[in-house]
Design an enzyme around this catalytic site. Structure first.
Site, short mmCIF file in Angstrom:
data_model
loop_
_atom_site.label_atom_id
_atom_site.label_comp_id
_atom_site.label_asym_id
_atom_site.label_seq_id
_atom_site.Cartn_x
_atom_site.Cartn_y
_atom_site.Cartn_z
CG HIS A 81 -7.35 -39.07 25.51
ND1 HIS A 81 -7.46 -39.37 26.84
CD2 HIS A 81 -6.09 -39.45 25.16
CE1 HIS A 81 -6.33 -39.90 27.28
NE2 HIS A 81 -5.48 -39.96 26.27
NE ARG B 222 -2.77 -40.87 31.22
CZ ARG B 222 -2.51 -41.08 29.94
NH1 ARG B 222 -2.65 -40.11 29.07
NH2 ARG B 222 -2.12 -42.26 29.51
CD GLU C 34 -9.91 -38.02 28.58
OE1 GLU C 34 -9.82 -39.18 28.11
OE2 GLU C 34 -8.95 -37.23 28.59
#
Length: 320
Positions: free
Chosen positions: A283, A235, A264
């Site tokens: 991601h 994370r 993000e």
């Protein structure tokens, strides 16, 4: 409830194609009472009578309203649930589950893609081809290098397995210690400094909890070898990004591979984009595929219908 109970299910995703595909897969496995929603308004319409939600970016503020009083179980489409745990609008009587044991292959391949590219100097080979330059050179090898894996769940365990195939030294850090025998040296959370100091590569696969927030800070980064690499597939907030920036600008650490970030998408003006020794990806290392998530959820539905314990149960106190 009985062994043949088929619950009322709501599938939620802002992606229309995705939400319909999930709903069809569930219906095709004998669970007929399935509604699909992609907006807050649709979710509000279908919530009354719903017992089970399969969701991504679900408008959780609805769950504390009377229309959601029948909801008993929320299945996240992803592995990370720190946002759900921190969300006080989700009543305590709703069981939360997350996807587990689905991402090891994807994420370990992602990590070793970069490890091999780094150790074999893929950019140099590519540049030689572009320049039509014959440039034979002797690259390094992963054999004998030390990889440290922070988090020894299913993803960490698969990373260990692949590291063994490359004859690497494998160190691990975990909170439970249940998988300590997988690694050559195991460390506990009070031994971070000892854990990182001899590593060539530090890989973060930890969940985000109160105790892991910004766990990787300036002190730990400076405790690493100057030529080490950091790889974050856990994370974004495990890492203090400002500390990483300053440490790397000082020339400490050879590089970083970052697939997750505190914000993000990563803002276009962020310095990471333009740093030559930072690899930025979007991601994507551990995708939640419709096929695999559906299979996991359907197996859990069968457990739910027969009153068996669910897979991927989240402990809100523990944080994952």
């Amino acid at each position: 409830m009985g062994g043949t109970h088929k619950p009322n299910i709501l599938v939620f995703s802002p992606n229309q194609t995705e939400v319909d595909a999930y709903a069809d897969r569930i219906r095709n496995n004998g669970f007929i009472s399935v509604k699909a929603a992609k907006t807050l308004e649709e979710a509000e319409k279908y919530l009354p009578g719903t017992e089970v939600i399969l969701g991504w970016n679900f408008p959780t503020q609805l769950l504390c309203k009377p229309i959601a009083s029948s909801v008993r179980w929320f299945q996240s489409m992803g592995a990370g649930v720190n946002d759900l745990i921190a969300d006080n609008s989700i009543p305590q009587n709703i069981t939360i589950t997350r996807i587990i044991d689905q991402f090891g292959a994807y994420i370990s391949e992602y990590v070793f893609l970069f490890l091999l590219d780094i150790v074999k100097d893929g950019p140099r080979m590519k540049q030689s081809q572009l320049e039509r330059s014959w440039d034979p050179f002797i690259s390094e090898t992963l054999k004998g290098k030390t990889i440290g894996i922070a988090g020894l769940g299913s993803i960490g365990a698969e990373l260990v397995r692949k590291a063994r195939a490359f004859d690497m030294n494998v160190h691990g850090l975990s909170f439970s210690g249940k998988q300590a025998t997988l690694v050559d040296l195991h460390f506990t959370p009070d031994q971070w400094g000892e854990f990182v100091k001899d590593l060539d590569y530090l890989v973060l696969t930890l969940p985000l909890t109160d105790s892991t927030y910004h766990i990787i800070n300036q002190d730990l980064l400076l405790a690493m070898k100057p030529n080490a690499y950091l790889i974050n597939v856990g994370r974004g907030a495990l890492l203090d990004e400002g500390d990483l920036l300053s440490v790397m600008r000082e020339g400490h650490l050879q590089g970083a591979v970052l697939d997750v970030f505190e914000t993000e998408p990563l803002p276009k003006e962020h310095a990471f984009w333009s740093m030559p020794n930072v690899f930025v990806t979007s991601h994507l290392s551990g995708p939640s595929t419709i096929n695999e998530v559906s299979n996991f959820f359907i197996e859990n539905l069968k457990r739910f219908s027969s009153e068996q314990p669910l897979s991927g149960m989240v402990d809100r106190n523990r944080g994952y």
